[in-house]
Motif scaffolding. Structure first.
Motif, PDB file in Angstrom:
ATOM      1  N   THR A  16       0.860  -1.185   0.000  1.00  0.00           N
ATOM      2  CA  THR A  16       0.000   0.000   0.000  1.00  0.00           C
ATOM      3  C   THR A  16       0.893   1.229   0.000  1.00  0.00           C
ATOM      4  OG1 THR A  16      -1.743  -1.129   1.234  1.00  0.00           O
ATOM      5  CG2 THR A  16      -1.787   1.268   1.262  1.00  0.00           C
ATOM      6  N   GLN A  17       0.570   2.189  -0.843  1.00  0.00           N
ATOM      7  CA  GLN A  17       1.321   3.445  -0.921  1.00  0.00           C
ATOM      8  C   GLN A  17       0.328   4.589  -0.932  1.00  0.00           C
ATOM      9  OE1 GLN A  17       4.715   3.863  -1.141  1.00  0.00           O
ATOM     10  NE2 GLN A  17       4.591   6.066  -1.298  1.00  0.00           N
ATOM     11  N   VAL A  18       0.527   5.575  -0.051  1.00  0.00           N
ATOM     12  CA  VAL A  18      -0.302   6.775  -0.044  1.00  0.00           C
ATOM     13  C   VAL A  18       0.560   7.949  -0.485  1.00  0.00           C
ATOM     14  CG1 VAL A  18      -1.678   8.354   1.360  1.00  0.00           C
ATOM     15  CG2 VAL A  18      -1.798   5.894   1.783  1.00  0.00           C
ATOM     16  N   GLU A  19       0.062   8.701  -1.460  1.00  0.00           N
ATOM     17  CA  GLU A  19       0.776   9.856  -1.996  1.00  0.00           C
ATOM     18  C   GLU A  19      -0.078  11.106  -1.802  1.00  0.00           C
ATOM     19  OE1 GLU A  19       3.914   9.941  -4.213  1.00  0.00           O
ATOM     20  OE2 GLU A  19       4.131   8.373  -2.716  1.00  0.00           O
ATOM     21  N   ASN A  20       0.540  12.176  -1.299  1.00  0.00           N
ATOM     22  CA  ASN A  20      -0.165  13.435  -1.067  1.00  0.00           C
ATOM     23  C   ASN A  20       0.152  14.499  -2.117  1.00  0.00           C
ATOM     24  OD1 ASN A  20      -1.420  12.630   1.410  1.00  0.00           O
ATOM     25  ND2 ASN A  20       0.561  12.867   2.406  1.00  0.00           N
ATOM     26  N   ILE A  21       1.232  14.319  -2.868  1.00  0.00           N
ATOM     27  CA  ILE A  21       1.722  15.336  -3.792  1.00  0.00           C
ATOM     28  C   ILE A  21       1.951  14.703  -5.161  1.00  0.00           C
ATOM     29  CG2 ILE A  21       3.585  16.990  -4.233  1.00  0.00           C
ATOM     30  CD1 ILE A  21       4.101  16.980  -1.188  1.00  0.00           C
ATOM     31  N   VAL A  22       1.566  15.398  -6.227  1.00  0.00           N
ATOM     32  CA  VAL A  22       1.850  14.907  -7.578  1.00  0.00           C
ATOM     33  C   VAL A  22       3.349  14.971  -7.835  1.00  0.00           C
ATOM     34  CG1 VAL A  22      -0.406  15.513  -8.513  1.00  0.00           C
ATOM     35  CG2 VAL A  22       1.430  17.172  -8.621  1.00  0.00           C
ATOM     36  N   PRO A  23       3.918  14.046  -8.566  1.00  0.00           N
ATOM     37  CA  PRO A  23       3.249  12.949  -9.255  1.00  0.00           C
ATOM     38  C   PRO A  23       2.924  11.814  -8.276  1.00  0.00           C
ATOM     39  CG  PRO A  23       5.602  12.796  -9.654  1.00  0.00           C
ATOM     40  CD  PRO A  23       5.368  14.046  -8.834  1.00  0.00           C
ATOM     41  N   TYR A  24       1.711  11.317  -8.363  1.00  0.00           N
ATOM     42  CA  TYR A  24       1.288  10.197  -7.530  1.00  0.00           C
ATOM     43  C   TYR A  24       1.922   8.932  -8.105  1.00  0.00           C
ATOM     44  CZ  TYR A  24      -2.256  13.637  -6.284  1.00  0.00           C
ATOM     45  OH  TYR A  24      -2.905  14.783  -5.884  1.00  0.00           O
ATOM     46  N   ALA A  25       2.627   8.167  -7.272  1.00  0.00           N
ATOM     47  CA  ALA A  25       3.391   7.026  -7.777  1.00  0.00           C
ATOM     48  C   ALA A  25       3.174   5.797  -6.899  1.00  0.00           C
ATOM     49  CB  ALA A  25       4.873   7.374  -7.818  1.00  0.00           C
ATOM     50  N   LEU A  26       3.089   4.653  -7.536  1.00  0.00           N
ATOM     51  CA  LEU A  26       2.842   3.387  -6.841  1.00  0.00           C
ATOM     52  C   LEU A  26       3.898   3.091  -5.782  1.00  0.00           C
ATOM     53  CD1 LEU A  26       1.274   0.729  -6.521  1.00  0.00           C
ATOM     54  CD2 LEU A  26       2.548  -0.148  -8.492  1.00  0.00           C
ATOM     55  N   PHE A  27       5.150   3.439  -6.044  1.00  0.00           N
ATOM     56  CA  PHE A  27       6.227   3.195  -5.077  1.00  0.00           C
ATOM     57  C   PHE A  27       6.864   4.491  -4.585  1.00  0.00           C
ATOM     58  CE2 PHE A  27       6.160  -0.535  -7.923  1.00  0.00           C
ATOM     59  CZ  PHE A  27       5.689  -1.449  -7.002  1.00  0.00           C
ATOM     60  N   GLY A  28       6.186   5.608  -4.790  1.00  0.00           N
ATOM     61  CA  GLY A  28       6.714   6.893  -4.354  1.00  0.00           C
ATOM     62  C   GLY A  28       7.697   7.461  -5.369  1.00  0.00           C
ATOM     63  N   ASP A  29       8.217   8.636  -5.061  1.00  0.00           N
ATOM     64  CA  ASP A  29       9.180   9.281  -5.954  1.00  0.00           C
ATOM     65  C   ASP A  29      10.131  10.136  -5.135  1.00  0.00           C
ATOM     66  OD1 ASP A  29       8.412  12.452  -6.474  1.00  0.00           O
ATOM     67  OD2 ASP A  29       6.734  11.236  -5.811  1.00  0.00           O
ATOM     68  N   GLN A  30      11.259  10.463  -5.755  1.00  0.00           N
ATOM     69  CA  GLN A  30      12.252  11.354  -5.163  1.00  0.00           C
ATOM     70  C   GLN A  30      12.349  12.549  -6.091  1.00  0.00           C
ATOM     71  OE1 GLN A  30      14.057  10.597  -2.285  1.00  0.00           O
ATOM     72  NE2 GLN A  30      14.963  12.613  -2.300  1.00  0.00           N
ATOM     73  N   THR A  31      11.759  13.668  -5.731  1.00  0.00           N
ATOM     74  CA  THR A  31      11.706  14.887  -6.536  1.00  0.00           C
ATOM     75  C   THR A  31      11.311  14.616  -7.988  1.00  0.00           C
ATOM     76  OG1 THR A  31      14.095  14.853  -6.976  1.00  0.00           O
ATOM     77  CG2 THR A  31      13.354  16.122  -5.073  1.00  0.00           C
ATOM     78  N   GLY A  32      10.265  13.802  -8.160  1.00  0.00           N
ATOM     79  CA  GLY A  32       9.731  13.531  -9.489  1.00  0.00           C
ATOM     80  C   GLY A  32      10.298  12.309 -10.184  1.00  0.00           C
ATOM     81  N   ASP A  33      11.366  11.715  -9.650  1.00  0.00           N
ATOM     82  CA  ASP A  33      11.919  10.477 -10.214  1.00  0.00           C
ATOM     83  C   ASP A  33      11.246   9.301  -9.529  1.00  0.00           C
ATOM     84  OD1 ASP A  33      13.716  11.810 -11.901  1.00  0.00           O
ATOM     85  OD2 ASP A  33      15.240  11.902 -10.328  1.00  0.00           O
ATOM     86  N   PHE A  34      10.555   8.485 -10.317  1.00  0.00           N
ATOM     87  CA  PHE A  34       9.814   7.361  -9.758  1.00  0.00           C
ATOM     88  C   PHE A  34      10.748   6.313  -9.167  1.00  0.00           C
ATOM     89  CE2 PHE A  34       6.828   8.969 -13.045  1.00  0.00           C
ATOM     90  CZ  PHE A  34       5.840   9.372 -12.174  1.00  0.00           C
TER      91      PHE A  34
END
Length: 66
Positions: A16-34
Motif C-alpha cells: 500500500t502506498q499513499v501519496e499526497n503530492i503529484v506525481p502520484y506514484a505506486l512506489f513513491g518518488d524522489q523529486t519527481g523520479d519514480f
C-alpha cells in the motif's frame, strides 16, 4: 471526478502506498523520479488487481472521490 484530490492510495498485493503530492506514484518518488519496489511485491505468478482510491484530504483521509 468530484472535488479536489488531496491524496491517492494505491494497493496491490500486500503493498500500500499513499501519496499526497503529484506525481502520484505506486512506489513513491524522489523529486519527481519514480522509485522501484524495494522488494518483490508479487511473489506468485498470476493475476493481480491494482486498486487506486482518491481522497479529498491528505494521508487517505477525508471523503473518497469518484
Amino acid at each position: 471526478m468530484d472535488g479536489k484530490v488531496g491524496s491517492v492510495r494505491f494497493k496491490i498485493g500486500d503493498h500500500t502506498q499513499v501519496e499526497n503530492i503529484v506525481p502520484y506514484a505506486l512506489f513513491g518518488d524522489q523529486t519527481g523520479d519514480f522509485r522501484q519496489a524495494e522488494k518483490p511485491i508479487l511473489d506468485d505468478a498470476g493475476d493481480y488487481t491494482l486498486k487506486v482510491e482518491l481522497f479529498s484530504g491528505e494521508d487517505a483521509r477525508g471523503s473518497k472521490l469518484a
